[in-house]
Design a protein around this motif. Structure first.
Motif, PDB file in Angstrom:
ATOM      1  N   GLN A   1      33.560  36.918  40.951  1.00 39.26           N
ATOM      2  CA  GLN A   1      33.050  38.012  40.137  1.00 39.26           C
ATOM      3  C   GLN A   1      34.141  38.786  39.392  1.00 39.26           C
ATOM      4  N   PRO A   2      35.250  39.149  40.071  1.00 39.54           N
ATOM      5  CA  PRO A   2      36.297  39.879  39.339  1.00 39.54           C
ATOM      6  C   PRO A   2      36.847  39.110  38.141  1.00 39.54           C
ATOM      7  N   LEU A   3      36.893  37.788  38.269  1.00 37.24           N
ATOM      8  CA  LEU A   3      37.391  36.967  37.163  1.00 37.24           C
ATOM      9  C   LEU A   3      36.391  36.943  36.015  1.00 37.24           C
ATOM     10  N   LEU A   4      35.107  36.932  36.358  1.00 36.50           N
ATOM     11  CA  LEU A   4      34.076  37.012  35.314  1.00 36.50           C
ATOM     12  C   LEU A   4      34.168  38.344  34.575  1.00 36.50           C
ATOM     13  N   GLU A   5      34.427  39.406  35.327  1.00 33.18           N
ATOM     14  CA  GLU A   5      34.522  40.748  34.720  1.00 33.18           C
ATOM     15  C   GLU A   5      35.730  40.868  33.811  1.00 33.18           C
ATOM     16  N   LYS A   6      36.735  40.012  34.053  1.00 40.25           N
ATOM     17  CA  LYS A   6      37.908  40.008  33.183  1.00 40.25           C
ATOM     18  C   LYS A   6      37.680  39.194  31.913  1.00 40.25           C
TER      19      LYS A   6
ATOM     20  N   LYS B   1      35.607  32.541  31.242  1.00 37.33           N
ATOM     21  CA  LYS B   1      34.405  31.707  31.269  1.00 37.33           C
ATOM     22  C   LYS B   1      34.764  30.273  30.905  1.00 37.33           C
ATOM     23  N   GLY B   2      33.832  29.371  31.233  1.00 39.83           N
ATOM     24  CA  GLY B   2      34.044  27.955  30.929  1.00 39.83           C
ATOM     25  C   GLY B   2      35.269  27.405  31.616  1.00 39.83           C
ATOM     26  N   PRO B   3      35.995  26.486  30.946  1.00 39.06           N
ATOM     27  CA  PRO B   3      37.185  25.868  31.538  1.00 39.06           C
ATOM     28  C   PRO B   3      38.243  26.900  31.938  1.00 39.06           C
ATOM     29  N   GLU B   4      38.345  27.991  31.165  1.00 37.70           N
ATOM     30  CA  GLU B   4      39.328  29.035  31.488  1.00 37.70           C
ATOM     31  C   GLU B   4      39.018  29.681  32.836  1.00 37.70           C
ATOM     32  N   LEU B   5      37.720  29.850  33.124  1.00 29.24           N
ATOM     33  CA  LEU B   5      37.324  30.416  34.412  1.00 29.24           C
ATOM     34  C   LEU B   5      37.745  29.485  35.545  1.00 29.24           C
ATOM     35  N   GLY B   6      37.546  28.188  35.341  1.00 31.49           N
ATOM     36  CA  GLY B   6      37.934  27.215  36.352  1.00 31.49           C
ATOM     37  C   GLY B   6      39.427  27.279  36.634  1.00 31.49           C
ATOM     38  N   GLU B   7      40.240  27.381  35.577  1.00 35.10           N
ATOM     39  CA  GLU B   7      41.687  27.458  35.761  1.00 35.10           C
ATOM     40  C   GLU B   7      42.096  28.757  36.438  1.00 35.10           C
TER      41      GLU B   7
ATOM     42  N   GLU C   1      44.070  31.567  41.384  1.00 35.52           N
ATOM     43  CA  GLU C   1      43.871  32.527  42.477  1.00 35.52           C
ATOM     44  C   GLU C   1      43.873  31.819  43.840  1.00 35.52           C
ATOM     45  N   ARG C   2      43.251  30.677  43.887  1.00 37.67           N
ATOM     46  CA  ARG C   2      43.233  29.926  45.153  1.00 37.67           C
ATOM     47  C   ARG C   2      44.633  29.473  45.534  1.00 37.67           C
ATOM     48  N   LEU C   3      45.413  29.043  44.533  1.00 35.15           N
ATOM     49  CA  LEU C   3      46.781  28.625  44.804  1.00 35.15           C
ATOM     50  C   LEU C   3      47.602  29.800  45.325  1.00 35.15           C
ATOM     51  N   LYS C   4      47.352  30.974  44.753  1.00 41.21           N
ATOM     52  CA  LYS C   4      48.070  32.174  45.178  1.00 41.21           C
ATOM     53  C   LYS C   4      47.776  32.505  46.643  1.00 41.21           C
ATOM     54  N   VAL C   5      46.489  32.457  47.011  1.00 44.90           N
ATOM     55  CA  VAL C   5      46.143  32.809  48.395  1.00 44.90           C
ATOM     56  C   VAL C   5      46.640  31.735  49.368  1.00 44.90           C
ATOM     57  N   LEU C   6      46.680  30.482  48.922  1.00 49.96           N
ATOM     58  CA  LEU C   6      47.186  29.421  49.795  1.00 49.96           C
ATOM     59  C   LEU C   6      48.699  29.552  50.006  1.00 49.96           C
ATOM     60  N   LYS C   7      49.412  29.981  48.980  1.00 50.35           N
ATOM     61  CA  LYS C   7      50.852  30.222  49.149  1.00 50.35           C
ATOM     62  C   LYS C   7      51.072  31.344  50.153  1.00 50.35           C
ATOM     63  N   ALA C   8      50.271  32.403  50.033  1.00 49.91           N
ATOM     64  CA  ALA C   8      50.376  33.523  50.975  1.00 49.91           C
ATOM     65  C   ALA C   8      50.019  33.080  52.381  1.00 49.91           C
ATOM     66  N   TYR C   9      48.970  32.246  52.482  1.00 51.53           N
ATOM     67  CA  TYR C   9      48.549  31.727  53.792  1.00 51.53           C
ATOM     68  C   TYR C   9      49.649  30.892  54.428  1.00 51.53           C
ATOM     69  N   LYS C  10      50.273  30.039  53.599  1.00 50.75           N
ATOM     70  CA  LYS C  10      51.332  29.161  54.102  1.00 50.75           C
ATOM     71  C   LYS C  10      52.534  29.987  54.551  1.00 50.75           C
ATOM     72  N   ASP C  11      52.895  30.992  53.781  1.00 55.93           N
ATOM     73  CA  ASP C  11      54.027  31.854  54.147  1.00 55.93           C
ATOM     74  C   ASP C  11      53.758  32.592  55.450  1.00 55.93           C
TER      75      ASP C  11
END
Length: 408
Positions: free
Chosen positions: A376-381, A384-390, A395-405
């Motif tokens: 939702q926060p990304l939609l509010e920014k 949409k479309g392919p840009e939303l997917g990227e 964001e998922r990569l960011k949280v996974l880096k934090a999780y790994k650290d």
């Protein structure tokens, strides 16, 4: 008209284990008499009727004659003149060729009770060799009753070898083969099913990709059992001990097929076996028309099980690719089954059955972290479309880096 319980219901009662299915045979009756009593006919191959009140099945006593190849190559004859003994002699094993009436009076013309006590799986008559499906059935019963120390009689094993060499197994339909294989994999000791098939030569006919694993060495540092076939059986055994579902057991059986393709000069290493094995897994899936969920998990486990073992070392980007491959956001159960299949693989090694497997909880935590990214926060920014997917991927990569650290 006389009605008897036959087969498994009698066998399991005598063994003192719970009776799940009850088969009944009717001697001295015609189809017309059954219909007149209100029984409903089912099945086209031979006369079976349903009780109008309970829905229980009743089959007229019958004889059979071989008329062609395969499981379906038989002509059946049912009439009031067919005796109980004639009906029982067409059955596969002596322990399945017993009958009892309502007063528990036992009819045992082929000494099934004796073989129960001796813990022997023995064929009833030479007609055993007319039905190739019985090779799989006997192997399945061996897996079911292995915990009670049942063994296949030598003369029965010899008939199974003859059937395996005859080409008759190739006449089995995918549906019938899968029914027996899937039931066998869900027994308490499914590895015994594979062992018996191998001993009688059926494994190299039905599952040559699995048969090829025996005698192929692996690095002793990771695999104290060394032999890839032995390892596969141990993984399957662990899956049963941990009460895993059919999807996981099927994946465990097929996960290392690529090692059977490694040139001998490269032994005991098996570089890229995860990828070379995919074509073999696909071929086995298609040969037996395995259910879609079994097919998908087997392929994914085959391709990614070494990722599972190296989970703690994976870069965040590789971890994200792994999660994407499993569609953990819409298919969480499939990823959970992958995780436990990897754990069974790690435990299916001589002396390492009780090892800890921290990768499992690490992978579960990574999946939960990735799933936690809010869209939702990304939609509010305005994405949409392919840009939303990227944006979601970043964001998922960011949280996974934090999780790994945090985990390191």
């Amino acid at each position: 008209m006389q009605i008897y319980k036959v087969g498994g219901a009698v066998r399991d009662r005598l063994l003192g284990i719970p009776v799940t299915d009850i088969d009944r045979v009717v001697v001295g009756a015609t189809a017309e008499e059954m219909l007149a009593l209100g029984y409903r006919p089912v099945g086209s191959d031979f006369p079976v009727f349903l009780d109008p009140k309970t829905g229980d099945e009743y089959a007229l006593a019958r004889t059979e004659r071989k008329s062609g190849r395969g499981y379906g190559g038989f002509v059946f004859h049912a009439s009031p003149e067919v005796t109980l003994e004639e009906d029982l002699i067409r059955r596969d094993l002596t322990i399945n060729a017993m009958a009892e009436d309502d007063q528990l009076n036992l009819t045992d013309p082929y000494h099934g009770q004796r073989d129960l006590e001796a813990r022997v799986l023995r064929h009833v008559s030479p007609a055993f060799a007319e039905d190739p499906l019985r090779v799989l059935r006997v192997a399945r019963f061996a897996a079911r009753y292995a915990g009670l120390d049942f063994k296949v009689a030598p003369e029965t094993m010899e008939l199974m070898r003859q059937l395996s060499d005859s080409g008759e197994l190739e006449a089995l339909t995918a549906e019938r083969s899968w029914k027996e294989i899937s039931r066998a994999l869900m027994e308490d000791q499914p590895q015994v099913f594979i062992e018996v098939l191998r001993e009688c030569g059926a494994l190299k006919v039905l599952l040559p990709e699995v048969d090829a694993l025996f005698g192929v060495p692996q690095p002793e540092a990771h695999h104290p059992e060394i032999d890839t076939g032995v390892h596969t059986l141990s993984v399957l055994e662990q899956a049963a001990l941990h009460k895993q579902p059919l999807t996981v057991r099927w994946a465990c059986l097929l996960h290392d097929l690529g090692k059977g393709l490694t040139p001998e000069k490269d032994w005991p290493r098996h570089i890229a076996h995860e990828h070379t094995g995919l074509k073999l897994i696909k071929a086995v899936n298609e040969r037996f028309k395995a259910p879609k969920d079994c097919q998908e998990l087997a392929l994914l486990v085959g391709q990614y099980h070494t990722h599972g073992h190296r989970a703690l070392e994976l870069k965040a980007s590789t971890l994200l690719d792994l999660l994407q491959s499993f569609d953990v956001y819409r298919r969480p159960q499939r990823f959970e089954e992958f995780v436990v299949a990897c754990e069974m693989d790690a435990r299916g090694r001589k002396g390492l059955e009780q090892r800890s497997y921290p990768q499992a909880d690490y992978l579960r935590g990574a999946a939960n972290a990735a799933r936690g990214v809010a869209v939702q926060p990304l939609l509010e920014k305005g994405f949409k479309g392919p840009e939303l997917g990227e944006a979601i991927k970043r964001e998922r990569l960011k949280v996974l880096k934090a999780y790994k650290d945090a985990a390191s």
